[in-house]
Design an enzyme around this catalytic site. Structure first.
Site, PDB file in Angstrom:
ATOM      1  N   HIS A  54       6.394   5.802   3.949  1.00  0.00           N
ATOM      2  CA  HIS A  54       7.312   6.410   4.790  1.00  0.00           C
ATOM      3  C   HIS A  54       7.739   5.667   6.159  1.00  0.00           C
ATOM      4  O   HIS A  54       6.693   5.144   6.472  1.00  0.00           O
ATOM      5  CB  HIS A  54       7.121   7.972   5.175  1.00  0.00           C
ATOM      6  CG  HIS A  54       6.948   8.790   3.870  1.00  0.00           C
ATOM      7  ND1 HIS A  54       8.012   9.452   3.269  1.00  0.00           N
ATOM      8  CD2 HIS A  54       5.657   9.339   3.478  1.00  0.00           C
ATOM      9  CE1 HIS A  54       7.493  10.084   2.339  1.00  0.00           C
ATOM     10  NE2 HIS A  54       6.050  10.164   2.371  1.00  0.00           N
ATOM     11  N   ASP A  92       0.253   3.036  12.561  1.00  0.00           N
ATOM     12  CA  ASP A  92       1.541   2.182  12.152  1.00  0.00           C
ATOM     13  C   ASP A  92       1.005   0.971  11.154  1.00  0.00           C
ATOM     14  O   ASP A  92      -0.122   0.316  11.427  1.00  0.00           O
ATOM     15  CB  ASP A  92       1.963   1.480  13.533  1.00  0.00           C
ATOM     16  CG  ASP A  92       3.435   0.712  13.117  1.00  0.00           C
ATOM     17  OD1 ASP A  92       4.110   1.285  12.187  1.00  0.00           O
ATOM     18  OD2 ASP A  92       3.641  -0.321  13.517  1.00  0.00           O
TER      19      ASP A  92
HETATM   20  N1  LIG Z   1       4.382  20.725   2.856  1.00  0.00           N
HETATM   21  C1  LIG Z   1       4.530  19.462   2.525  1.00  0.00           C
HETATM   22  N2  LIG Z   1       5.063  19.190   1.051  1.00  0.00           N
HETATM   23  C2  LIG Z   1       5.120  17.871   1.056  1.00  0.00           C
HETATM   24  C3  LIG Z   1       4.866  17.029   1.804  1.00  0.00           C
HETATM   25  C4  LIG Z   1       4.306  17.055   2.984  1.00  0.00           C
HETATM   26  O1  LIG Z   1       3.890  16.306   3.876  1.00  0.00           O
HETATM   27  N3  LIG Z   1       4.120  18.433   3.475  1.00  0.00           N
HETATM   28  N4  LIG Z   1       5.148  15.641   1.469  1.00  0.00           N
HETATM   29  C5  LIG Z   1       5.318  15.057   0.352  1.00  0.00           C
HETATM   30  C6  LIG Z   1       5.736  13.737   0.071  1.00  0.00           C
HETATM   31  O2  LIG Z   1       5.147  12.773   0.931  1.00  0.00           O
HETATM   32  C7  LIG Z   1       7.003  13.006  -0.486  1.00  0.00           C
HETATM   33  O3  LIG Z   1       7.012  11.705   0.226  1.00  0.00           O
HETATM   34  C8  LIG Z   1       8.337  13.884  -0.101  1.00  0.00           C
HETATM   35  O4  LIG Z   1       9.097  13.065  -0.590  1.00  0.00           O
HETATM   36  P1  LIG Z   1      10.391  13.516  -1.163  1.00  0.00           P
HETATM   37  O5  LIG Z   1      10.218  14.772  -1.749  1.00  0.00           O
HETATM   38  O6  LIG Z   1      10.806  12.461  -2.154  1.00  0.00           O
HETATM   39  O7  LIG Z   1      11.382  13.441   0.043  1.00  0.00           O
HETATM   40  P2  LIG Z   1      12.945  13.910   0.175  1.00  0.00           P
HETATM   41  O8  LIG Z   1      12.824  15.555  -0.021  1.00  0.00           O
HETATM   42  O9  LIG Z   1      13.489  13.676   1.538  1.00  0.00           O
HETATM   43  O10 LIG Z   1      13.620  13.192  -0.931  1.00  0.00           O
HETATM   44  P3  LIG Z   1      14.962  13.429  -1.698  1.00  0.00           P
HETATM   45  O11 LIG Z   1      14.476  13.043  -3.278  1.00  0.00           O
HETATM   46  O12 LIG Z   1      15.891  12.623  -1.250  1.00  0.00           O
HETATM   47  O13 LIG Z   1      15.199  14.811  -1.710  1.00  0.00           O
HETATM   48  C9  LIG Z   1       5.930  16.236  -0.682  1.00  0.00           C
HETATM   49  N5  LIG Z   1       5.874  17.383  -0.211  1.00  0.00           N
HETATM   50 ZN    ZN Z   2       4.912  11.145   1.285  1.00  0.00          ZN
END
Ligand SMILES: Nc1nc2c(c(=O)[nH]1)N=C([C@H](O)[C@H](O)COP(=O)(O)OP(=O)(O)OP(=O)(O)O)CN2
Ligand code: ZN
Length: 148
Positions: A54, A92
């Protein structure tokens, strides 16, 4: 009339100041308290064994009295130095799970990254000044932590 705006009996003014910092890191969502199957079920693609990355954006907000002499809640240059120490040096270009001892047994969700940053910054800042850590893990996934 006019003249000095900073009378001694004037009320205290409270201000919020924010500094934004970005960092890049990779991680894997995986809990040692769960089986591999449970991890896959709960974390899905984020449990991929080789991790994923990320570009995190962090907003650090402090809240405090606007000093009548300096006009500042705190010097943003000083806040920048604390952010370097609490965020950039430890996180980082790191693998959060492998390189940061805190995440050896703590799942590296953004909630927990926010807690980590809060605890690190709270040790460097004057008491009660830190107000909020807001992290954009992606453009769509945003976490706020206020130390509770
Ligand atoms: N409560 C949380 N839920 C999730 C976390 C978190 O930190 N707290 N993190 C993740 C994952 O790290 C993941 O990288 C999230 O990615 P993604 O779902 O792909 O992100 P986006 O929604 O922005 O992507 P799109 O596919 O464009 O919608 C998961 N859950
Ligand atoms: Zn992640």
């Amino acid at each position: 009339m006019g003249g000095n705006h900073y009378q001694t009996n004037e009320v205290e003014r409270i201000g919020f100041i924010t500094r934004v910092q970005s960092f890049s890191a990779c991680h894997r969502l995986h809990s040692k308290s769960l089986s591999d199957e449970e991890n896959r079920k709960i974390f899905g693609k984020c449990n991929n064994p080789n991790g994923h990355g990320h570009n995190y954006k962090v907003e650090v907000t402090v809240r405090g009295k606007i000093d009548r002499i300096t006009g500042m809640v705190m010097n943003l240059t000083e806040l920048k130095q604390h952010i370097e120490e609490a965020i950039m040096i430890p996180l980082d270009h790191k693998n959060l799970d492998e390189d940061v001892p805190y995440f050896a047994d703590v799942v590296s969700t953004t909630e927990n990254v926010a807690v980590y940053i809060w605890d690190s910054l709270a040790k460097l800042l004057p008491p009660s000044l830190l107000y909020e850590i807001k992290i954009y893990e992606t453009d769509k996934n945003i976490v706020v932590y206020r130390g509770e």
